[in-house]
Design a protein around this motif. Structure first.
Motif, PDB file in Angstrom:
ATOM      1  N   ASP A 175      69.836  50.875 -82.124  1.00  0.00           N
ATOM      2  CA  ASP A 175      68.825  51.837 -81.666  1.00  0.00           C
ATOM      3  C   ASP A 175      69.495  53.136 -81.198  1.00  0.00           C
ATOM      4  O   ASP A 175      69.048  54.237 -81.543  1.00  0.00           O
ATOM      5  CB  ASP A 175      68.005  51.214 -80.539  1.00  0.00           C
ATOM      6  CG  ASP A 175      66.844  52.093 -80.116  1.00  0.00           C
ATOM      7  OD1 ASP A 175      66.213  52.701 -81.000  1.00  0.00           O
ATOM      8  OD2 ASP A 175      66.578  52.165 -78.900  1.00  0.00           O
ATOM      9  N   ILE A 176      70.582  53.001 -80.436  1.00  0.00           N
ATOM     10  CA  ILE A 176      71.301  54.187 -79.942  1.00  0.00           C
ATOM     11  C   ILE A 176      71.896  54.969 -81.106  1.00  0.00           C
ATOM     12  O   ILE A 176      71.826  56.204 -81.153  1.00  0.00           O
ATOM     13  CB  ILE A 176      72.389  53.762 -78.930  1.00  0.00           C
ATOM     14  CG1 ILE A 176      71.744  53.227 -77.652  1.00  0.00           C
ATOM     15  CG2 ILE A 176      73.331  54.921 -78.606  1.00  0.00           C
ATOM     16  CD1 ILE A 176      72.712  52.578 -76.688  1.00  0.00           C
ATOM     17  N   ILE A 177      72.473  54.246 -82.085  1.00  0.00           N
ATOM     18  CA  ILE A 177      73.085  54.906 -83.244  1.00  0.00           C
ATOM     19  C   ILE A 177      72.029  55.691 -84.025  1.00  0.00           C
ATOM     20  O   ILE A 177      72.280  56.831 -84.455  1.00  0.00           O
ATOM     21  CB  ILE A 177      73.800  53.863 -84.132  1.00  0.00           C
ATOM     22  CG1 ILE A 177      75.044  53.352 -83.408  1.00  0.00           C
ATOM     23  CG2 ILE A 177      74.179  54.453 -85.480  1.00  0.00           C
ATOM     24  CD1 ILE A 177      75.716  52.179 -84.072  1.00  0.00           C
ATOM     25  N   GLU A 178      70.834  55.121 -84.186  1.00  0.00           N
ATOM     26  CA  GLU A 178      69.760  55.820 -84.906  1.00  0.00           C
ATOM     27  C   GLU A 178      69.331  57.084 -84.168  1.00  0.00           C
ATOM     28  O   GLU A 178      69.094  58.122 -84.779  1.00  0.00           O
ATOM     29  CB  GLU A 178      68.566  54.880 -85.110  1.00  0.00           C
ATOM     30  CG  GLU A 178      68.809  53.770 -86.106  1.00  0.00           C
ATOM     31  CD  GLU A 178      69.166  54.288 -87.491  1.00  0.00           C
ATOM     32  OE1 GLU A 178      68.523  55.255 -87.967  1.00  0.00           O
ATOM     33  OE2 GLU A 178      70.108  53.738 -88.088  1.00  0.00           O
ATOM     34  N   LYS A 179      69.229  57.000 -82.825  1.00  0.00           N
ATOM     35  CA  LYS A 179      68.833  58.175 -82.043  1.00  0.00           C
ATOM     36  C   LYS A 179      69.879  59.281 -82.131  1.00  0.00           C
ATOM     37  O   LYS A 179      69.541  60.459 -82.250  1.00  0.00           O
ATOM     38  CB  LYS A 179      68.608  57.782 -80.581  1.00  0.00           C
ATOM     39  CG  LYS A 179      67.346  56.985 -80.357  1.00  0.00           C
ATOM     40  CD  LYS A 179      67.181  56.633 -78.901  1.00  0.00           C
ATOM     41  CE  LYS A 179      65.927  55.803 -78.670  1.00  0.00           C
ATOM     42  NZ  LYS A 179      65.775  55.406 -77.261  1.00  0.00           N
ATOM     43  N   ILE A 180      71.155  58.908 -82.073  1.00  0.00           N
ATOM     44  CA  ILE A 180      72.234  59.912 -82.183  1.00  0.00           C
ATOM     45  C   ILE A 180      72.218  60.542 -83.581  1.00  0.00           C
ATOM     46  O   ILE A 180      72.417  61.748 -83.738  1.00  0.00           O
ATOM     47  CB  ILE A 180      73.610  59.260 -81.879  1.00  0.00           C
ATOM     48  CG1 ILE A 180      73.680  58.784 -80.429  1.00  0.00           C
ATOM     49  CG2 ILE A 180      74.755  60.202 -82.197  1.00  0.00           C
ATOM     50  CD1 ILE A 180      73.753  59.881 -79.404  1.00  0.00           C
ATOM     51  N   LYS A 181      71.981  59.695 -84.584  1.00  0.00           N
ATOM     52  CA  LYS A 181      71.936  60.197 -85.962  1.00  0.00           C
ATOM     53  C   LYS A 181      70.776  61.182 -86.148  1.00  0.00           C
ATOM     54  O   LYS A 181      70.918  62.223 -86.797  1.00  0.00           O
ATOM     55  CB  LYS A 181      71.794  59.027 -86.931  1.00  0.00           C
ATOM     56  CG  LYS A 181      71.932  59.395 -88.373  1.00  0.00           C
ATOM     57  CD  LYS A 181      71.866  58.148 -89.245  1.00  0.00           C
ATOM     58  CE  LYS A 181      72.042  58.490 -90.705  1.00  0.00           C
ATOM     59  NZ  LYS A 181      71.936  57.299 -91.553  1.00  0.00           N
ATOM     60  N   ALA A 182      69.626  60.877 -85.538  1.00  0.00           N
ATOM     61  CA  ALA A 182      68.474  61.766 -85.635  1.00  0.00           C
ATOM     62  C   ALA A 182      68.732  63.090 -84.907  1.00  0.00           C
ATOM     63  O   ALA A 182      68.224  64.139 -85.312  1.00  0.00           O
ATOM     64  CB  ALA A 182      67.239  61.084 -85.048  1.00  0.00           C
ATOM     65  N   ALA A 183      69.550  63.048 -83.838  1.00  0.00           N
ATOM     66  CA  ALA A 183      69.851  64.259 -83.092  1.00  0.00           C
ATOM     67  C   ALA A 183      70.914  65.120 -83.789  1.00  0.00           C
ATOM     68  O   ALA A 183      71.070  66.295 -83.474  1.00  0.00           O
ATOM     69  CB  ALA A 183      70.318  63.914 -81.689  1.00  0.00           C
ATOM     70  N   GLY A 184      71.659  64.542 -84.738  1.00  0.00           N
ATOM     71  CA  GLY A 184      72.667  65.320 -85.461  1.00  0.00           C
ATOM     72  C   GLY A 184      74.080  64.891 -85.188  1.00  0.00           C
ATOM     73  O   GLY A 184      75.023  65.626 -85.475  1.00  0.00           O
ATOM     74  N   GLY A 185      74.287  63.683 -84.690  1.00  0.00           N
ATOM     75  CA  GLY A 185      75.627  63.172 -84.424  1.00  0.00           C
ATOM     76  C   GLY A 185      75.923  61.928 -85.241  1.00  0.00           C
ATOM     77  O   GLY A 185      75.037  61.370 -85.890  1.00  0.00           O
ATOM     78  N   VAL A 186      77.184  61.499 -85.204  1.00  0.00           N
ATOM     79  CA  VAL A 186      77.581  60.286 -85.904  1.00  0.00           C
ATOM     80  C   VAL A 186      78.171  59.336 -84.883  1.00  0.00           C
ATOM     81  O   VAL A 186      79.172  59.638 -84.234  1.00  0.00           O
ATOM     82  CB  VAL A 186      78.632  60.593 -87.001  1.00  0.00           C
ATOM     83  CG1 VAL A 186      79.085  59.306 -87.675  1.00  0.00           C
ATOM     84  CG2 VAL A 186      78.074  61.563 -88.028  1.00  0.00           C
ATOM     85  N   ALA A 187      77.536  58.155 -84.738  1.00  0.00           N
ATOM     86  CA  ALA A 187      78.001  57.145 -83.786  1.00  0.00           C
ATOM     87  C   ALA A 187      78.257  55.852 -84.540  1.00  0.00           C
ATOM     88  O   ALA A 187      77.620  55.569 -85.568  1.00  0.00           O
ATOM     89  CB  ALA A 187      76.971  56.904 -82.691  1.00  0.00           C
ATOM     90  N   VAL A 188      79.232  55.082 -84.067  1.00  0.00           N
ATOM     91  CA  VAL A 188      79.558  53.801 -84.699  1.00  0.00           C
ATOM     92  C   VAL A 188      79.533  52.708 -83.647  1.00  0.00           C
ATOM     93  O   VAL A 188      79.672  52.957 -82.451  1.00  0.00           O
ATOM     94  CB  VAL A 188      80.937  53.850 -85.399  1.00  0.00           C
ATOM     95  CG1 VAL A 188      80.919  54.786 -86.581  1.00  0.00           C
ATOM     96  CG2 VAL A 188      82.028  54.212 -84.435  1.00  0.00           C
ATOM     97  N   MET A 189      79.408  51.475 -84.147  1.00  0.00           N
ATOM     98  CA  MET A 189      79.383  50.313 -83.259  1.00  0.00           C
ATOM     99  C   MET A 189      80.725  49.594 -83.397  1.00  0.00           C
ATOM    100  O   MET A 189      81.199  49.364 -84.504  1.00  0.00           O
ATOM    101  CB  MET A 189      78.224  49.401 -83.687  1.00  0.00           C
ATOM    102  CG  MET A 189      78.082  48.179 -82.858  1.00  0.00           C
ATOM    103  SD  MET A 189      76.581  47.220 -83.209  1.00  0.00           S
ATOM    104  CE  MET A 189      76.267  47.481 -84.918  1.00  0.00           C
ATOM    105  N   GLU A 190      81.342  49.271 -82.267  1.00  0.00           N
ATOM    106  CA  GLU A 190      82.622  48.568 -82.298  1.00  0.00           C
ATOM    107  C   GLU A 190      82.474  47.193 -81.697  1.00  0.00           C
ATOM    108  O   GLU A 190      81.765  46.977 -80.765  1.00  0.00           O
ATOM    109  CB  GLU A 190      83.670  49.347 -81.503  1.00  0.00           C
ATOM    110  CG  GLU A 190      84.012  50.665 -82.138  1.00  0.00           C
ATOM    111  CD  GLU A 190      85.061  51.411 -81.351  1.00  0.00           C
ATOM    112  OE1 GLU A 190      85.273  51.120 -80.156  1.00  0.00           O
ATOM    113  OE2 GLU A 190      85.687  52.297 -81.908  1.00  0.00           O
TER     114      GLU A 190
END
Length: 191
Positions: free
Chosen positions: A176-191
């Motif tokens: 959910d957090i990764i999708e929100k960051i992606k929608a805002a214009g960032g790239v997040a990954v899960m480790e």
């Protein structure tokens, strides 16, 4: 008449009333002033504190017994402690539970159970890899939304890319957090 009554009310307190019974400034006859030319006393301080005091050396009987035990073969030496525990009726020592403690790698080789635990990971970290410079403000707003950080702290965190945004979250929350960051214009990954 009034003057006498007034003067009795404003009488001067005595010295014992000012200082109290324990704080009198009378000369104390047992007081001996310190000699200003005297050198300070040097005390012998032990290197380590032993609460039981100095121990006497072991008796000759104990030394001979220790030598006889040291001369025994390894197999017989291993049997001494259980025999003493039984003979002296010492309480049994219970093992200490190490469950939940991180003791590091045990023995060097990984067991199949450890590999299964790695495969069944339940807590994940969300890491911000990069973001679009034009969408920096949107990314900062999203970071503030799920981290409870102030504006300055969120801005500093986003500017330290790559940075861990949130630790120990479930897989669904991390996605959910990764999708929100992606929608805002960032790239997040899960480790």
């Amino acid at each position: 008449m009034r003057f006498l009554a007034l003067s009795r009310l404003i009488r001067r307190p005595s010295q014992s009333e000012i200082y109290g019974p324990l704080q009198s400034r009378a000369f104390q006859p047992d007081f001996v002033p310190r000699d200003p030319k005297a050198k300070p006393r040097r005390y012998k301080i032990p290197q380590f504190y032993d609460p039981y005091g100095p121990r006497p050396p072991p008796s000759e009987k104990v030394v001979q017994l220790a030598e006889r035990i040291a001369a025994l073969p390894d197999e017989e030496r291993r049997q001494i402690m259980p025999a003493l525990v039984q003979r002296l009726m010492l309480p049994k020592l219970r093992p200490i539970s190490t469950e939940g403690m991180d003791l590091g790698p045990q023995g060097g080789a990984t067991s199949p159970k450890a590999e299964e635990k790695k495969a069944e990971k339940t807590a994940f970290d969300v890491k911000l890899e990069k973001f679009d410079a034009a969408a920096k403000i949107k990314v900062i707003k999203e970071v503030r939304a799920f981290t409870n950080l102030g504006l300055k702290e969120a801005k500093d965190l986003v500017e330290k890319v790559p940075a861990v945004l949130k630790q120990g979250v479930t897989k669904e929350e991390a996605n959910d957090i990764i999708e929100k960051i992606k929608a805002a214009g960032g790239v997040a990954v899960m480790e």
